[in-house]
Design a protein around this motif. Sequence first.
Motif, PDB file in Angstrom:
ATOM      1  N   ALA A 168      13.334 -25.611  41.241  1.00 52.64           N
ATOM      2  CA  ALA A 168      12.429 -24.706  41.953  1.00 52.64           C
ATOM      3  C   ALA A 168      13.126 -24.075  43.146  1.00 52.64           C
ATOM      4  O   ALA A 168      12.890 -22.907  43.477  1.00 52.64           O
ATOM      5  CB  ALA A 168      11.173 -25.450  42.402  1.00 52.64           C
ATOM      6  N   ALA A 169      13.992 -24.839  43.803  1.00 52.53           N
ATOM      7  CA  ALA A 169      14.772 -24.283  44.916  1.00 52.53           C
ATOM      8  C   ALA A 169      15.735 -23.217  44.403  1.00 52.53           C
ATOM      9  O   ALA A 169      15.963 -22.199  45.073  1.00 52.53           O
ATOM     10  CB  ALA A 169      15.531 -25.390  45.629  1.00 52.53           C
ATOM     11  N   LEU A 170      16.298 -23.420  43.217  1.00 53.51           N
ATOM     12  CA  LEU A 170      17.226 -22.451  42.640  1.00 53.51           C
ATOM     13  C   LEU A 170      16.515 -21.172  42.218  1.00 53.51           C
ATOM     14  O   LEU A 170      16.980 -20.065  42.489  1.00 53.51           O
ATOM     15  CB  LEU A 170      17.935 -23.060  41.431  1.00 53.51           C
ATOM     16  N   PHE A 171      15.371 -21.315  41.530  1.00 54.61           N
ATOM     17  CA  PHE A 171      14.663 -20.158  41.001  1.00 54.61           C
ATOM     18  C   PHE A 171      13.719 -19.516  42.010  1.00 54.61           C
ATOM     19  O   PHE A 171      13.400 -18.331  41.899  1.00 54.61           O
ATOM     20  CB  PHE A 171      13.864 -20.550  39.751  1.00 54.61           C
ATOM     21  N   GLY A 172      13.221 -20.318  42.949  1.00 50.80           N
ATOM     22  CA  GLY A 172      12.295 -19.784  43.935  1.00 50.80           C
ATOM     23  C   GLY A 172      10.866 -19.674  43.465  1.00 50.80           C
ATOM     24  O   GLY A 172      10.022 -19.110  44.151  1.00 50.80           O
ATOM     25  N   SER A 173      10.556 -20.195  42.275  1.00 51.84           N
ATOM     26  CA  SER A 173       9.189 -20.189  41.757  1.00 51.84           C
ATOM     27  C   SER A 173       9.013 -21.369  40.819  1.00 51.84           C
ATOM     28  O   SER A 173       9.998 -21.921  40.318  1.00 51.84           O
ATOM     29  CB  SER A 173       8.886 -18.879  41.024  1.00 51.84           C
ATOM     30  N   ARG A 174       7.759 -21.724  40.560  1.00 54.75           N
ATOM     31  CA  ARG A 174       7.523 -22.936  39.774  1.00 54.75           C
ATOM     32  C   ARG A 174       7.287 -22.680  38.290  1.00 54.75           C
ATOM     33  O   ARG A 174       7.549 -23.547  37.467  1.00 54.75           O
ATOM     34  CB  ARG A 174       6.330 -23.712  40.341  1.00 54.75           C
ATOM     35  N   GLY A 175       6.776 -21.507  37.926  1.00 54.47           N
ATOM     36  CA  GLY A 175       6.454 -21.236  36.533  1.00 54.47           C
ATOM     37  C   GLY A 175       7.619 -21.446  35.577  1.00 54.47           C
ATOM     38  O   GLY A 175       7.507 -22.220  34.616  1.00 54.47           O
ATOM     39  N   PRO A 176       8.747 -20.783  35.799  1.00 61.01           N
ATOM     40  CA  PRO A 176       9.891 -20.968  34.899  1.00 61.01           C
ATOM     41  C   PRO A 176      10.394 -22.407  34.867  1.00 61.01           C
ATOM     42  O   PRO A 176      10.836 -22.890  33.826  1.00 61.01           O
ATOM     43  CB  PRO A 176      10.958 -20.032  35.483  1.00 61.01           C
ATOM     44  N   VAL A 177      10.313 -23.088  35.998  1.00 66.67           N
ATOM     45  CA  VAL A 177      10.811 -24.465  36.074  1.00 66.67           C
ATOM     46  C   VAL A 177       9.989 -25.388  35.187  1.00 66.67           C
ATOM     47  O   VAL A 177      10.540 -26.211  34.440  1.00 66.67           O
ATOM     48  CB  VAL A 177      10.787 -24.965  37.535  1.00 66.67           C
ATOM     49  N   ILE A 178       8.671 -25.264  35.260  1.00 65.07           N
ATOM     50  CA  ILE A 178       7.802 -26.091  34.413  1.00 65.07           C
ATOM     51  C   ILE A 178       8.104 -25.835  32.942  1.00 65.07           C
ATOM     52  O   ILE A 178       8.240 -26.770  32.141  1.00 65.07           O
ATOM     53  CB  ILE A 178       6.315 -25.814  34.719  1.00 65.07           C
ATOM     54  N   GLY A 179       8.231 -24.570  32.586  1.00 64.84           N
ATOM     55  CA  GLY A 179       8.518 -24.230  31.192  1.00 64.84           C
ATOM     56  C   GLY A 179       9.863 -24.771  30.729  1.00 64.84           C
ATOM     57  O   GLY A 179       9.972 -25.314  29.618  1.00 64.84           O
ATOM     58  N   ILE A 180      10.883 -24.635  31.558  1.00 63.93           N
ATOM     59  CA  ILE A 180      12.222 -25.115  31.192  1.00 63.93           C
ATOM     60  C   ILE A 180      12.231 -26.623  31.006  1.00 63.93           C
ATOM     61  O   ILE A 180      12.774 -27.136  30.012  1.00 63.93           O
ATOM     62  CB  ILE A 180      13.245 -24.697  32.274  1.00 63.93           C
ATOM     63  N   LEU A 181      11.641 -27.354  31.936  1.00 54.86           N
ATOM     64  CA  LEU A 181      11.680 -28.813  31.865  1.00 54.86           C
ATOM     65  C   LEU A 181      10.861 -29.351  30.692  1.00 54.86           C
ATOM     66  O   LEU A 181      11.281 -30.295  30.009  1.00 54.86           O
ATOM     67  CB  LEU A 181      11.194 -29.416  33.177  1.00 54.86           C
ATOM     68  N   ILE A 182       9.700 -28.774  30.448  1.00 55.75           N
ATOM     69  CA  ILE A 182       8.887 -29.231  29.322  1.00 55.75           C
ATOM     70  C   ILE A 182       9.594 -28.933  28.005  1.00 55.75           C
ATOM     71  O   ILE A 182       9.652 -29.786  27.103  1.00 55.75           O
ATOM     72  CB  ILE A 182       7.492 -28.582  29.357  1.00 55.75           C
TER      73      ILE A 182
END
Length: 254
Positions: A168-182
Motif C-alpha cells: 500500500a505504501a508502494l502503490f499509494g492505494s488499497r484497492g490494487p493491493v487487496i486484489g494482488i494479495l488475494i
Amino acid sequence: MPNLRLIKADVLKLRRRRGMLIISVGLTLGLLALAYLVTAIQHGGNPAKYDPAGGLAGFNDSLEFLALMSFIMAAIVGSTAGSQDIDSGVFRDLAATGRSRTALFLARVGGAWVVVGAILAITLAADVAGAFALADGTATPGAGDISQAAAMTFVSGALGAALAVGLAALFGSRGPVIGILIAAHLVFEPQLQNAGFLGDARQAIPASAISRIGDHATQGLDYKVALGTAIAVVAAWIAAALAAGAWRTKTREI
C-alpha cells in the motif's frame, strides 16, 4: 524503535473504519460461526452420516480455512492502514511536522498488527470453544493442537498485514493491493506449489511456510518444508515488505 503513541493513533484510525471492521470480522469470526452452525445442524439431523461439528477433527478441519481467511482479512486491514493517510491527505501534514517517515510507516504496520491480532484472537477463541462445545463425546483439541493452530493463524495474519502495508505504501492505494494479495494467495501460490520444475524453490512460497508452521502437511505435494526454513521464509517476506514500504514512504514526494 516503534513509537507507541503513533501506533495507538493508527489503531484508533482503523477502529473508526466501521465498514472495514465489519468485513474483517465477517470474513473470520462470521464465516467460522456459520460453518459450525451448518455442520452442527447436519450432525443433529443425521448423526450417522455427519460427524460432530466440533471435536479434534472439526477443529483441524477449520484450520486451513481459518489461516486462509486470516490472510485475506489481514490484507484488507493492512492495505487500509498503509494507504489511509495518503488517501486522506494527512500524510503531507504529518511529514511536514518533521516526524520520522520511517516511524510513521512502522506505526502503520504496528497498528495493522494490533487490529488483526485482536480479531484473530477472538476468532481463535471462538474456534476452540466450538470445538469443545460441539464435540459430542469425541476427542477434543489438546494444548499442542491449540498452540499450533494459534501459530499458523497469527503468522498468516501477520504476514498478510505486513505485505499489505508495504504494498500500500508502494502503490499509494488499497484497492490494487487487496486484489494482488488475494489473487496471489488463492490462485498463483497453489499453481506454484504444484510446479515440480521449481524444485526446492517452492519452499519459499508463503502458503507452504504457513502450513508448515501450523504443522500441516502440504496436501498432495511432493516436497516438504523444515520448520526452521518456514520461519525464515515468513521473516524474509515480512522484512522485504517492510523494507520496500519504508523506502517508498521516505522517498514519497509531498
